[in-house]
Design a protein around this motif. Structure first.
Motif, PDB file in Angstrom:
ATOM      1  N   HIS A 114      24.596  35.756  24.036  1.00 26.23           N
ATOM      2  CA  HIS A 114      25.926  36.247  24.395  1.00 26.23           C
ATOM      3  C   HIS A 114      25.782  37.355  25.426  1.00 26.23           C
ATOM      4  N   VAL A 115      26.892  37.702  26.036  1.00 29.80           N
ATOM      5  CA  VAL A 115      26.884  38.758  27.043  1.00 29.80           C
ATOM      6  C   VAL A 115      28.067  39.681  26.764  1.00 29.80           C
ATOM      7  N   THR A 116      27.832  40.970  26.933  1.00 23.43           N
ATOM      8  CA  THR A 116      28.884  41.959  26.675  1.00 23.43           C
ATOM      9  C   THR A 116      29.165  42.731  27.951  1.00 23.43           C
ATOM     10  N   LYS A 117      30.434  43.013  28.160  1.00 25.15           N
ATOM     11  CA  LYS A 117      30.816  43.911  29.249  1.00 25.15           C
ATOM     12  C   LYS A 117      31.569  45.076  28.619  1.00 25.15           C
ATOM     13  N   LEU A 118      31.160  46.292  28.945  1.00 22.16           N
ATOM     14  CA  LEU A 118      31.798  47.479  28.364  1.00 22.16           C
ATOM     15  C   LEU A 118      32.819  48.074  29.330  1.00 22.16           C
ATOM     16  N   TYR A 119      33.835  48.686  28.764  1.00 29.39           N
ATOM     17  CA  TYR A 119      34.849  49.429  29.512  1.00 29.39           C
ATOM     18  C   TYR A 119      34.971  50.805  28.859  1.00 29.39           C
ATOM     19  N   PRO A 120      35.301  51.829  29.635  1.00 29.84           N
ATOM     20  CA  PRO A 120      35.556  53.118  28.976  1.00 29.84           C
ATOM     21  C   PRO A 120      36.651  52.946  27.900  1.00 29.84           C
ATOM     22  N   LEU A 121      36.619  53.796  26.872  1.00 31.39           N
ATOM     23  CA  LEU A 121      37.601  53.704  25.771  1.00 31.39           C
ATOM     24  C   LEU A 121      39.022  53.582  26.308  1.00 31.39           C
ATOM     25  N   HIS A 122      39.800  52.719  25.685  1.00 25.43           N
ATOM     26  CA  HIS A 122      41.228  52.546  25.978  1.00 25.43           C
ATOM     27  C   HIS A 122      41.488  52.033  27.394  1.00 25.43           C
ATOM     28  N   THR A 123      40.534  51.307  27.984  1.00 23.17           N
ATOM     29  CA  THR A 123      40.784  50.758  29.327  1.00 23.17           C
ATOM     30  C   THR A 123      40.539  49.247  29.369  1.00 23.17           C
ATOM     31  N   LEU A 124      40.464  48.623  28.195  1.00 26.84           N
ATOM     32  CA  LEU A 124      40.270  47.171  28.170  1.00 26.84           C
ATOM     33  C   LEU A 124      41.408  46.501  28.929  1.00 26.84           C
ATOM     34  N   SER A 182      21.310  39.642  36.996  1.00 26.22           N
ATOM     35  CA  SER A 182      21.376  40.346  38.277  1.00 26.22           C
ATOM     36  C   SER A 182      22.735  41.003  38.499  1.00 26.22           C
ATOM     37  N   THR A 183      23.599  41.001  37.466  1.00 28.60           N
ATOM     38  CA  THR A 183      24.911  41.634  37.632  1.00 28.60           C
ATOM     39  C   THR A 183      24.937  42.980  36.918  1.00 28.60           C
ATOM     40  N   GLN A 184      25.246  44.003  37.689  1.00 31.25           N
ATOM     41  CA  GLN A 184      25.289  45.341  37.105  1.00 31.25           C
ATOM     42  C   GLN A 184      26.383  45.426  36.044  1.00 31.25           C
ATOM     43  N   GLY A 185      26.079  46.059  34.941  1.00 28.90           N
ATOM     44  CA  GLY A 185      27.107  46.285  33.924  1.00 28.90           C
ATOM     45  C   GLY A 185      27.179  45.202  32.866  1.00 28.90           C
ATOM     46  N   LEU A 186      26.533  44.058  33.075  1.00 31.62           N
ATOM     47  CA  LEU A 186      26.553  43.028  32.028  1.00 31.62           C
ATOM     48  C   LEU A 186      25.333  43.217  31.131  1.00 31.62           C
ATOM     49  N   ILE A 187      25.557  43.119  29.807  1.00 32.26           N
ATOM     50  CA  ILE A 187      24.469  43.299  28.846  1.00 32.26           C
ATOM     51  C   ILE A 187      24.206  41.945  28.190  1.00 32.26           C
ATOM     52  N   GLY A 188      23.070  41.356  28.516  1.00 30.83           N
ATOM     53  CA  GLY A 188      22.762  40.004  28.028  1.00 30.83           C
ATOM     54  C   GLY A 188      21.903  40.032  26.778  1.00 30.83           C
ATOM     55  N   HIS A 189      22.123  39.060  25.913  1.00 30.90           N
ATOM     56  CA  HIS A 189      21.327  38.901  24.692  1.00 30.90           C
ATOM     57  C   HIS A 189      20.965  37.424  24.570  1.00 30.90           C
ATOM     58  N   LEU A 190      19.693  37.095  24.407  1.00 33.24           N
ATOM     59  CA  LEU A 190      19.300  35.705  24.133  1.00 33.24           C
ATOM     60  C   LEU A 190      18.651  35.648  22.761  1.00 33.24           C
ATOM     61  N   TYR A 191      18.780  34.471  22.112  1.00 32.28           N
ATOM     62  CA  TYR A 191      18.341  34.365  20.722  1.00 32.28           C
ATOM     63  C   TYR A 191      16.978  33.680  20.551  1.00 32.28           C
ATOM     64  N   GLY A 192      16.330  33.304  21.655  1.00 34.36           N
ATOM     65  CA  GLY A 192      14.987  32.710  21.542  1.00 34.36           C
ATOM     66  C   GLY A 192      14.996  31.264  21.079  1.00 34.36           C
ATOM     67  N   LYS A 193      16.103  30.541  21.324  1.00 38.07           N
ATOM     68  CA  LYS A 193      16.142  29.120  20.933  1.00 38.07           C
ATOM     69  C   LYS A 193      15.574  28.286  22.070  1.00 38.07           C
ATOM     70  N   LYS A 194      14.737  27.309  21.716  1.00 37.21           N
ATOM     71  CA  LYS A 194      14.006  26.587  22.763  1.00 37.21           C
ATOM     72  C   LYS A 194      14.886  25.571  23.487  1.00 37.21           C
ATOM     73  N   ILE A 195      15.697  24.843  22.749  1.00 33.25           N
ATOM     74  CA  ILE A 195      16.442  23.746  23.393  1.00 33.25           C
ATOM     75  C   ILE A 195      17.933  24.066  23.425  1.00 33.25           C
ATOM     76  N   ALA A 196      18.503  24.027  24.634  1.00 36.30           N
ATOM     77  CA  ALA A 196      19.920  24.379  24.811  1.00 36.30           C
ATOM     78  C   ALA A 196      20.789  23.149  24.593  1.00 36.30           C
ATOM     79  N   LYS A 197      20.918  22.755  23.320  1.00 42.26           N
ATOM     80  CA  LYS A 197      21.766  21.598  22.988  1.00 42.26           C
ATOM     81  C   LYS A 197      23.232  21.937  23.201  1.00 42.26           C
ATOM     82  N   SER A 198      24.030  20.919  23.488  1.00 49.12           N
ATOM     83  CA  SER A 198      25.466  21.129  23.641  1.00 49.12           C
ATOM     84  C   SER A 198      26.033  21.740  22.356  1.00 49.12           C
TER      85      SER A 198
END
Ligand SMILES: Nc1ncnc2c1ncn2[C@@H]1O[C@H](COP(=O)(O)OP(=O)(O)O)[C@@H](O)[C@H]1O
Ligand SMILES: [Mg+2]
Length: 367
Positions: free
Chosen positions: A348-358, A326-342
């Motif tokens: 993972h999630v990626t946030k982009l910035y315009p070039l040279h503005t990290l 629900s957060t604009q600008g975040l790009i989420g990726h899930l790997y389809g694993k059933k059990i979230a073990k420790s």
């Protein structure tokens, strides 16, 4: 060059295989996964799966016969298994590269023989070797298994002789390697791809932060001097050429506090620290890998945005998934694993910035 609709066989069913299979599908290839479990993350997005143990000759033969070319996302296939695969179909990167990266002693010997700097290290075959390491490298030093270590597992810091005996007996399997601890300013990595024609390309240098031995955050580009970035890429190309790489290679490096770049380890496959390329590059690390293995051209690895990548690990990682969605600008990726073990990498999630503005190093909230 393998034509469209050729079948890429991928050994291993984890998230690296999953994202490679997605990249392969986009280029019009079929994928066939070899995994020791059914319904693995990669199988969920592939055309076929052979389920079998990684050392079962009958399953290996069945898999190899069904594909045109073989790669891997999982590094711990046995030498016999590799030889068997290579006798049936082309394997890229080669079994020889895999054998080099599977063993920290062979890996560091190879690098040093090619003039590539690493931390000081000693092979440890018995307790006397380990005691000598205390003298040569001075305490504290790191003791690691040479094989099968990942995400910081299979290694420990040794502070004194008393600890040495205990740690020597706990770490398994032997032999071990002793490494001088690097006082580093930062950890970086470079993804380098090379094809049969010798075309080579490197993605921009990534800066990596670990938590509990597991990659937590990656920043692209690394917030280091431009000269150091160039030096890291030159080293990566030198390593890829020395290995006669066909495929992609992730290279982990330290920038020591004296400014020297030291190679930590190499992984002849897509790498967690290259996940930002999925969202910030026209051709990401998985596509570059597939292109190299299938004999396709390798255009320059261009970055169109700056990026920060955060791993979603275990149950805590999954708890923030709804807010990522629900957060604009975040790009989420899930790997389809059933059990979230420790400790398990769930996505993972990626946030982009315009070039040279990290954002710079301090005082920034990234997510
Ligand atoms: N010689 C070293 N000096 C300082 N830190 C190290 C050294 N070796 C490993 N580390 C730290 O431990 C992490 C994991 O070690 P690594 O050798 O990369 O094993 P793994 O296979 O688990 O990734 C590294 O990313 C780094 O943070
Ligand atoms: Mg590592």
């Amino acid at each position: 060059m393998f034509p469209p609709n050729s079948t890429l066989g991928i050994i291993g069913g984890g998230q690296l295989g999953r994202m490679s299979a997605i990249a392969a599908a986009r280029l019009g290839f079929r994928t066939h996964i070899f995994s020791n479990v059914s319904c693995a993350p990669a199988s969920q997005v592939a055309n076929e799966t052979t389920v079998g143990s990684y050392d079962n000759p009958e399953a290996i033969d069945r898999f190899a016969k069904a594909v045109d070319v073989i790669t891997f996302e999982f590094e711990n296939i046995s030498a016999d298994g590799l030889d068997r695969l290579a006798s049936l179909k082309p394997v890229h990167p080669s079994g020889e590269i895999l054998r080099t990266s599977q063993d920290r002693i062979i890996e560091k010997s190879f690098l040093n023989q090619h003039g590539i700097p690493t931390t000081s290290w000693l092979p440890i075959y018995n307790i006397n070797d380990a005691l000598r390491a205390g003298d040569t490298l001075s305490f504290p030093f790191l003791l690691k298994t040479t094989r099968l270590g990942y995400d910081g597992k299979g290694q420990a810091i040794v502070h004194n002789t008393d600890e040495l005996n205990k740690i020597f007996n706990t770490l398994d399997p032997h032999p071990l390697i002793a490494e001088k601890i690097v006082n580093f300013n930062c950890e970086i990595s470079v993804m380098v791809a090379r094809n049969k024609l010798g075309q080579v390309t490197t993605f921009d240098v990534t800066e990596n932060q670990h938590k509990n031995g597991i990659l937590d955050l990656s920043f692209a580009p690394a917030r280091i001097d431009i000269d150091l970035q160039k030096e890291a890429k030159t080293l990566a190309i030198h390593i890829a050429n020395s290995l006669k790489l066909i495929g992609i290679l992730g290279i982990e490096m330290f920038i020591a506090d004296n400014g020297q770049i030291l190679i930590n380890e190499i992984a002849p496959r897509p790498h967690n620290s290259g996940h930002w390329t999925l969202d910030a590059c026209p051709i990401n690390q998985f596509e570059m890998h597939v292109r190299a293995v299938m004999g396709l051209p390798l255009p320059n690895a261009i970055r169109h945005s700056d990026a920060v990548m955060k791993n979603l690990i275990g149950p805590q990682g999954m708890r923030v998934w709804d807010s990522i969605l629900s957060t604009q600008g975040l790009i989420g990726h899930l790997y389809g694993k059933k059990i979230a073990k420790s400790g398990r990498k769930m996505g993972h999630v990626t946030k982009l910035y315009p070039l040279h503005t990290l954002p710079g190093k301090y005082g920034s909230e990234y997510f």
